[in-house]
Write a protein that holds these residues in place. Sequence first.
Motif, mmCIF file in Angstrom:
data_model
loop_
_atom_site.group_PDB
_atom_site.id
_atom_site.type_symbol
_atom_site.label_atom_id
_atom_site.label_comp_id
_atom_site.label_asym_id
_atom_site.label_seq_id
_atom_site.Cartn_x
_atom_site.Cartn_y
_atom_site.Cartn_z
ATOM 1 N N GLN A 197 36.818 78.068 72.465
ATOM 2 C CA GLN A 197 36.125 77.229 71.494
ATOM 3 C C GLN A 197 37.099 76.636 70.478
ATOM 4 O O GLN A 197 36.942 75.489 70.043
ATOM 5 C CB GLN A 197 35.046 78.048 70.795
ATOM 6 N N ALA A 198 38.121 77.411 70.116
ATOM 7 C CA ALA A 198 39.139 76.884 69.203
ATOM 8 C C ALA A 198 39.881 75.714 69.848
ATOM 9 O O ALA A 198 40.179 74.705 69.191
ATOM 10 C CB ALA A 198 40.119 77.994 68.823
ATOM 11 N N MET A 199 40.167 75.824 71.139
ATOM 12 C CA MET A 199 40.852 74.741 71.844
ATOM 13 C C MET A 199 39.987 73.488 71.909
ATOM 14 O O MET A 199 40.485 72.368 71.786
ATOM 15 C CB MET A 199 41.246 75.213 73.244
ATOM 16 N N VAL A 200 38.693 73.680 72.083
ATOM 17 C CA VAL A 200 37.776 72.537 72.138
ATOM 18 C C VAL A 200 37.720 71.827 70.784
ATOM 19 O O VAL A 200 37.779 70.591 70.714
ATOM 20 C CB VAL A 200 36.374 72.984 72.571
ATOM 21 N N ILE A 201 37.619 72.586 69.701
ATOM 22 C CA ILE A 201 37.573 71.972 68.373
ATOM 23 C C ILE A 201 38.884 71.264 68.068
ATOM 24 O O ILE A 201 38.901 70.178 67.473
ATOM 25 C CB ILE A 201 37.254 73.034 67.300
ATOM 26 N N TRP A 202 39.995 71.868 68.481
ATOM 27 C CA TRP A 202 41.284 71.181 68.321
ATOM 28 C C TRP A 202 41.239 69.824 69.025
ATOM 29 O O TRP A 202 41.643 68.799 68.471
ATOM 30 C CB TRP A 202 42.405 72.038 68.902
ATOM 31 N N ALA A 203 40.736 69.828 70.265
ATOM 32 C CA ALA A 203 40.715 68.612 71.059
ATOM 33 C C ALA A 203 39.833 67.530 70.457
ATOM 34 O O ALA A 203 40.101 66.331 70.614
ATOM 35 C CB ALA A 203 40.252 68.934 72.482
ATOM 36 N N GLN A 204 38.783 67.916 69.770
ATOM 37 C CA GLN A 204 37.870 66.939 69.177
ATOM 38 C C GLN A 204 38.577 66.042 68.167
ATOM 39 O O GLN A 204 38.119 64.936 67.886
ATOM 40 C CB GLN A 204 36.697 67.667 68.516
ATOM 41 N N ASN A 205 39.676 66.507 67.622
ATOM 42 C CA ASN A 205 40.407 65.716 66.636
ATOM 43 C C ASN A 205 41.780 65.271 67.131
ATOM 44 O O ASN A 205 42.582 64.767 66.350
ATOM 45 C CB ASN A 205 40.564 66.522 65.342
ATOM 46 N N ASN A 206 42.039 65.467 68.410
ATOM 47 C CA ASN A 206 43.350 65.124 68.956
ATOM 48 C C ASN A 206 43.226 64.483 70.336
ATOM 49 O O ASN A 206 43.765 64.984 71.326
ATOM 50 C CB ASN A 206 44.241 66.371 69.021
ATOM 51 N N ALA A 207 42.497 63.367 70.381
ATOM 52 C CA ALA A 207 42.360 62.566 71.597
ATOM 53 C C ALA A 207 41.855 63.380 72.774
ATOM 54 O O ALA A 207 42.221 63.137 73.922
ATOM 55 C CB ALA A 207 43.699 61.901 71.951
ATOM 56 N N GLU A 208 40.986 64.350 72.484
ATOM 57 C CA GLU A 208 40.358 65.201 73.493
ATOM 58 C C GLU A 208 41.342 66.114 74.216
ATOM 59 O O GLU A 208 40.995 66.726 75.229
ATOM 60 C CB GLU A 208 39.582 64.355 74.524
ATOM 61 N N SER A 209 42.563 66.218 73.734
ATOM 62 C CA SER A 209 43.570 67.053 74.390
ATOM 63 C C SER A 209 43.629 68.431 73.750
ATOM 64 O O SER A 209 43.576 68.568 72.524
ATOM 65 C CB SER A 209 44.953 66.403 74.306
ATOM 66 N N PHE A 210 43.751 69.454 74.573
ATOM 67 C CA PHE A 210 44.021 70.786 74.071
ATOM 68 C C PHE A 210 45.434 70.803 73.489
ATOM 69 O O PHE A 210 46.210 69.867 73.713
ATOM 70 C CB PHE A 210 43.882 71.810 75.198
ATOM 71 N N PRO A 211 45.796 71.834 72.728
ATOM 72 C CA PRO A 211 47.100 71.835 72.049
ATOM 73 C C PRO A 211 48.285 71.627 72.989
ATOM 74 O O PRO A 211 48.433 72.338 73.979
ATOM 75 C CB PRO A 211 47.152 73.235 71.416
ATOM 76 N N LEU A 212 49.099 70.638 72.661
ATOM 77 C CA LEU A 212 50.356 70.385 73.366
ATOM 78 C C LEU A 212 51.438 70.208 72.292
ATOM 79 O O LEU A 212 51.521 69.151 71.661
ATOM 80 C CB LEU A 212 50.273 69.130 74.242
ATOM 81 N N PRO A 213 52.237 71.216 72.054
ATOM 82 C CA PRO A 213 53.258 71.134 70.999
ATOM 83 C C PRO A 213 54.167 69.914 71.111
ATOM 84 O O PRO A 213 54.563 69.344 70.100
ATOM 85 C CB PRO A 213 54.042 72.437 71.188
ATOM 86 N N SER A 214 54.458 69.494 72.344
ATOM 87 C CA SER A 214 55.363 68.353 72.528
ATOM 88 C C SER A 214 54.782 67.060 71.983
ATOM 89 O O SER A 214 55.522 66.131 71.641
ATOM 90 C CB SER A 214 55.682 68.180 74.016
ATOM 91 N N ALA A 215 53.456 66.979 71.878
ATOM 92 C CA ALA A 215 52.815 65.766 71.377
ATOM 93 C C ALA A 215 52.871 65.661 69.857
ATOM 94 O O ALA A 215 52.605 64.589 69.308
ATOM 95 C CB ALA A 215 51.359 65.720 71.847
ATOM 96 N N PHE A 216 53.239 66.749 69.185
ATOM 97 C CA PHE A 216 53.246 66.764 67.724
ATOM 98 C C PHE A 216 54.646 66.916 67.140
ATOM 99 O O PHE A 216 54.980 66.277 66.156
ATOM 100 C CB PHE A 216 52.339 67.893 67.211
ATOM 101 N N ASP A 217 55.456 67.752 67.735
ATOM 102 C CA ASP A 217 56.794 67.992 67.192
ATOM 103 C C ASP A 217 57.791 66.968 67.748
ATOM 104 O O ASP A 217 58.836 67.319 68.296
ATOM 105 C CB ASP A 217 57.236 69.420 67.538
ATOM 106 N N ILE A 218 57.446 65.712 67.575
ATOM 107 C CA ILE A 218 58.240 64.619 68.152
ATOM 108 C C ILE A 218 59.612 64.520 67.493
ATOM 109 O O ILE A 218 60.608 64.197 68.157
ATOM 110 C CB ILE A 218 57.473 63.287 68.015
ATOM 111 N N LYS A 219 59.690 64.835 66.213
ATOM 112 C CA LYS A 219 60.955 64.719 65.483
ATOM 113 C C LYS A 219 61.740 66.032 65.451
ATOM 114 O O LYS A 219 62.709 66.157 64.705
ATOM 115 C CB LYS A 219 60.688 64.243 64.054
ATOM 116 N N ASN A 220 61.310 66.992 66.264
ATOM 117 C CA ASN A 220 62.005 68.283 66.362
ATOM 118 C C ASN A 220 62.135 68.984 65.006
ATOM 119 O O ASN A 220 63.154 69.593 64.696
ATOM 120 C CB ASN A 220 63.398 68.114 66.984
ATOM 121 N N GLN A 221 61.063 68.902 64.218
ATOM 122 C CA GLN A 221 61.080 69.562 62.918
ATOM 123 C C GLN A 221 60.734 71.045 63.010
ATOM 124 O O GLN A 221 61.025 71.815 62.097
ATOM 125 C CB GLN A 221 60.096 68.856 61.979
ATOM 126 N N THR A 222 60.123 71.422 64.149
ATOM 127 C CA THR A 222 59.765 72.832 64.339
ATOM 128 C C THR A 222 60.792 73.545 65.214
ATOM 129 O O THR A 222 61.332 74.581 64.839
ATOM 130 C CB THR A 222 58.368 72.956 64.966
#
Length: 348
Positions: free
Chosen positions: A63-88
């Motif tokens: 359910q947590a993955m679904v709620i995440w997806a509701q605000n992120n283009a329907e995608s479940f968590p993908l770290p590569s889609a967010f840490d584009i600038k290698n800040q993490t």
Amino acid sequence: MKRRGCTRTDVVSTMVVFCCGLSAAAVATLGGQPGKPSVKDGTPPSRTALLAKDQQHLRGIGQAMVIWAQNNAESFPLPSAFDIKNQTITTPGRGKDTTSHIMSMLLFNGFVPPEMLVSPVERNRRIKVEDKYAYTNPPKAVDPQLALWDPAFSADFTSSGGGSVSYAHLQPAGGRLARWKSWDIGPAPLLANRGPEIAEIKPNDNGEFGTYLRNLDAHSMRLWESPLPGSDEEVDGKVAFRGGDAGTDSDPTEEGEPADTALKDASAARAWSGHILAMDMSARFHKDLIRHSARVNPLDRRYETREHSTRPDSIFFDEPEDPRSVNDYLGIFTHAGESPKDYRAIWD
């Protein structure tokens, strides 16, 4: 508010899931650390209660993955889609998409508590609840103030420090990447109690496609044996080595049967049983789903080979005969990348 992959409009939903997670983790004060009983009023929890809690954990993560997806283009968590600038972390591209980082993103944003990622009947003592998670300014991040998750969080129970995840997830690679979406609400598996390492699938003595395991003594093959860690079965000398399904307590041994005899007999017929959560968020307990050399139980799932024939699909094995990599394949992955071959799963 720091950008962490969700929007302000999701705060309420996030808190609901987080509170549900805390509630599930505390229900009836059932054990916190795997393998250690936690009792209330001197009475350990039953098998039924422990298995019900395990199912709650899977549902909570899903359910947590679904709620995440509701605000992120329907995608479940993908770290590569967010840490584009290698800040993490400095790992490039899809190499970021390991189990540790996926689950750490959910933790960092408050979608799940650490307790939810560890099964209440976990047998591998190298898997334990993370109690030092850095929710702000994680020191192991490249830029702690701009980090999107705590990269120190580990799912790798084979490492020197152990891991903090009991559950396997769909590999988000190849043709399966298109299924890493919340809009897929079919019966395909998304999460499960982690499974055993499968060496190969080939015809057995009966001419059926059989599952051949690499290690019959794996912890994942013993997850549902009696006594369950922390349950009332640990104090009942007449409890059988194996029990019933999630809705029943375990059966007693034969009258007068020595406990060690029951252990030896059951060891020879060891099988994997566990909960599987589907994309539609339905969770079901499957008893004796996988057994060495036995016929593959595909859960009504099949895949198409290069020769355009269909074969039964095993959820813990990436069948090499599937050229599109759309077959079911769940695991805990310590390495990731652009293609399924870049992923490395761990087993015990």
